[in-house]
Scaffold this motif. Structure first.
Motif, PDB file in Angstrom:
ATOM      1  N   PRO A 135      20.107 -35.870  -5.562  1.00 25.02           N
ATOM      2  CA  PRO A 135      19.736 -37.137  -4.904  1.00 25.02           C
ATOM      3  C   PRO A 135      18.494 -37.549  -5.092  1.00 25.02           C
ATOM      4  N   GLU A 136      18.105 -39.060  -5.137  1.00 26.80           N
ATOM      5  CA  GLU A 136      16.920 -39.579  -5.420  1.00 26.80           C
ATOM      6  C   GLU A 136      15.748 -39.061  -4.587  1.00 26.80           C
ATOM      7  N   ASP A 137      15.948 -38.831  -3.322  1.00 27.19           N
ATOM      8  CA  ASP A 137      14.777 -38.460  -2.331  1.00 27.19           C
ATOM      9  C   ASP A 137      14.808 -36.774  -2.315  1.00 27.19           C
ATOM     10  N   THR A 138      15.161 -36.039  -3.213  1.00 28.50           N
ATOM     11  CA  THR A 138      14.980 -34.589  -3.228  1.00 28.50           C
ATOM     12  C   THR A 138      14.059 -34.254  -4.257  1.00 28.50           C
ATOM     13  N   SER A 139      13.849 -33.084  -4.360  1.00 25.26           N
ATOM     14  CA  SER A 139      13.007 -32.368  -5.380  1.00 25.26           C
ATOM     15  C   SER A 139      13.705 -31.074  -5.667  1.00 25.26           C
ATOM     16  N   VAL A 140      13.233 -30.329  -6.687  1.00 21.81           N
ATOM     17  CA  VAL A 140      13.642 -29.017  -7.052  1.00 21.81           C
ATOM     18  C   VAL A 140      12.667 -28.102  -7.362  1.00 21.81           C
ATOM     19  N   LEU A 141      13.155 -26.758  -7.035  1.00 20.27           N
ATOM     20  CA  LEU A 141      12.244 -25.584  -7.182  1.00 20.27           C
ATOM     21  C   LEU A 141      13.284 -24.771  -7.902  1.00 20.27           C
ATOM     22  N   SER A 142      12.557 -23.786  -8.671  1.00 20.50           N
ATOM     23  CA  SER A 142      13.179 -22.553  -9.111  1.00 20.50           C
ATOM     24  C   SER A 142      13.188 -21.389  -7.954  1.00 20.50           C
ATOM     25  N   VAL A 143      14.566 -20.752  -7.859  1.00 23.51           N
ATOM     26  CA  VAL A 143      14.550 -19.652  -6.891  1.00 23.51           C
ATOM     27  C   VAL A 143      14.307 -18.381  -7.776  1.00 23.51           C
ATOM     28  N   GLU A 144      14.921 -18.396  -9.018  1.00 25.43           N
ATOM     29  CA  GLU A 144      14.764 -17.172 -10.057  1.00 25.43           C
ATOM     30  C   GLU A 144      15.248 -17.514 -11.541  1.00 25.43           C
ATOM     31  N   TYR A 145      14.870 -16.804 -12.428  1.00 22.70           N
ATOM     32  CA  TYR A 145      15.388 -17.103 -13.583  1.00 22.70           C
ATOM     33  C   TYR A 145      15.287 -15.747 -14.398  1.00 22.70           C
ATOM     34  N   LYS A 146      16.344 -15.469 -15.457  1.00 24.49           N
ATOM     35  CA  LYS A 146      15.988 -14.186 -16.247  1.00 24.49           C
ATOM     36  C   LYS A 146      16.275 -14.695 -17.629  1.00 24.49           C
ATOM     37  N   ILE A 147      15.208 -14.222 -18.568  1.00 21.51           N
ATOM     38  CA  ILE A 147      15.375 -14.637 -19.827  1.00 21.51           C
ATOM     39  C   ILE A 147      15.470 -13.497 -20.629  1.00 21.51           C
ATOM     40  N   ASN A 148      16.298 -13.555 -21.809  1.00 22.26           N
ATOM     41  CA  ASN A 148      16.328 -12.600 -22.564  1.00 22.26           C
ATOM     42  C   ASN A 148      15.918 -13.343 -24.159  1.00 22.26           C
ATOM     43  N   LEU A 149      14.713 -12.506 -24.695  1.00 20.72           N
ATOM     44  CA  LEU A 149      14.080 -12.666 -25.738  1.00 20.72           C
ATOM     45  C   LEU A 149      14.978 -12.105 -26.804  1.00 20.72           C
ATOM     46  N   LEU A 150      15.787 -12.832 -27.924  1.00 20.54           N
ATOM     47  CA  LEU A 150      16.653 -12.451 -28.612  1.00 20.54           C
ATOM     48  C   LEU A 150      15.987 -12.116 -30.100  1.00 20.54           C
ATOM     49  N   ALA A 151      15.020 -12.969 -30.552  1.00 20.33           N
ATOM     50  CA  ALA A 151      14.410 -12.806 -31.807  1.00 20.33           C
ATOM     51  C   ALA A 151      13.112 -13.316 -31.658  1.00 20.33           C
ATOM     52  N   PRO A 152      11.998 -12.962 -32.447  1.00 24.06           N
ATOM     53  CA  PRO A 152      11.019 -13.759 -32.468  1.00 24.06           C
ATOM     54  C   PRO A 152      10.960 -14.899 -32.882  1.00 24.06           C
ATOM     55  N   ALA A 153      10.110 -15.951 -32.094  1.00 26.42           N
ATOM     56  CA  ALA A 153      10.271 -17.312 -31.929  1.00 26.42           C
ATOM     57  C   ALA A 153       9.236 -17.981 -33.103  1.00 26.42           C
ATOM     58  N   VAL A 154       9.639 -18.226 -34.446  1.00 27.16           N
ATOM     59  CA  VAL A 154       8.875 -18.636 -35.135  1.00 27.16           C
ATOM     60  C   VAL A 154       9.203 -20.051 -35.868  1.00 27.16           C
ATOM     61  N   GLY A 155       8.626 -21.027 -35.948  1.00 28.93           N
ATOM     62  CA  GLY A 155       9.047 -22.351 -36.645  1.00 28.93           C
ATOM     63  C   GLY A 155       8.041 -23.377 -36.397  1.00 28.93           C
ATOM     64  N   ASP A 156       8.358 -24.687 -36.640  1.00 31.26           N
ATOM     65  CA  ASP A 156       7.707 -25.822 -36.541  1.00 31.26           C
ATOM     66  C   ASP A 156       7.508 -26.095 -35.086  1.00 31.26           C
ATOM     67  N   ARG A 157       8.589 -25.757 -34.323  1.00 32.46           N
ATOM     68  CA  ARG A 157       8.657 -26.114 -32.872  1.00 32.46           C
ATOM     69  C   ARG A 157       9.548 -25.074 -32.135  1.00 32.46           C
ATOM     70  N   ILE A 158       9.584 -25.246 -30.930  1.00 31.08           N
ATOM     71  CA  ILE A 158      10.764 -24.591 -30.111  1.00 31.08           C
ATOM     72  C   ILE A 158      11.426 -25.730 -29.183  1.00 31.08           C
ATOM     73  N   GLU A 159      12.807 -25.512 -29.007  1.00 35.78           N
ATOM     74  CA  GLU A 159      13.528 -26.554 -28.331  1.00 35.78           C
ATOM     75  C   GLU A 159      14.315 -25.853 -27.000  1.00 35.78           C
ATOM     76  N   ALA A 160      13.808 -26.086 -25.907  1.00 34.92           N
ATOM     77  CA  ALA A 160      14.316 -25.392 -24.764  1.00 34.92           C
ATOM     78  C   ALA A 160      15.342 -26.521 -23.994  1.00 34.92           C
ATOM     79  N   ILE A 161      16.699 -25.859 -23.984  1.00 35.17           N
ATOM     80  CA  ILE A 161      17.881 -26.646 -23.456  1.00 35.17           C
ATOM     81  C   ILE A 161      18.170 -25.844 -22.201  1.00 35.17           C
TER      82      ILE A 161
END
Length: 147
Positions: free
Chosen positions: A82-108
């Motif tokens: 809703p419009e009158d709220t905000s967001v905070l991360s509680v936790e996250y886990k990320i696996n790095l699968l390969a070296p990130a090389v390129g013109d840019r990275i895109e997070a989705i």
């Protein structure tokens, strides 16, 4: 597999709210990240390659990769809050699968399960080199709605 809703745009009001919040993030500005898509439950953030976001071997640094992934997921969840709220991360886990090389990275960030209090998102990071895209990181995140 391409989701038919992945290119759907959020309403102009939601896009403005997301952009205003994103523009107030010092870290995203410092890194040079930019929003490239805001849809209902789905946000894309790109980070162009520059020496300041790499590690000693020339790959995108895991910290920069993780930071844009975290923000993409957070804003994906925020599109559904809703419009009158905000967001905070509680936790996250990320696996790095390969070296990130390129013109840019895109997070989705994609909402997997919206909730009244907690929302769970999938995080993906792709390295983009001359329009070739390679999955370099994958993760999951839990976010909390703050009233």
């Amino acid at each position: 597999m391409e989701d038919a809703t992945q290119h759907e745009q959020a309403s102009p009001e939601i896009q403005a709210r997301i952009r205003k919040s994103f523009d107030s993030q010092g870290l995203m500005a410092h890194l040079g990240a930019r929003l490239t898509h805001i849809g209902p439950g789905r946000v894309h953030i790109e980070l162009p390659a520059r020496p300041e976001v790499t590690q000693q071997h020339g790959y995108f640094h895991a910290g920069a990769t993780s930071a844009v992934a975290d923000s993409a997921g957070g804003y994906a969840a925020f599109t559904l809050f809703p419009e009158d709220t905000s967001v905070l991360s509680v936790e996250y886990k990320i696996n790095l699968l390969a070296p990130a090389v390129g013109d840019r990275i895109e997070a989705i960030g994609t909402v997997l399960r919206p909730g009244r209090t907690l929302t769970v998102c999938r995080l993906e990071v792709l390295a983009v080199q001359e329009e070739r895209r390679k999955l370099v990181a994958s993760g999951q995140q839990t976010l909390i709605r703050v009233d």
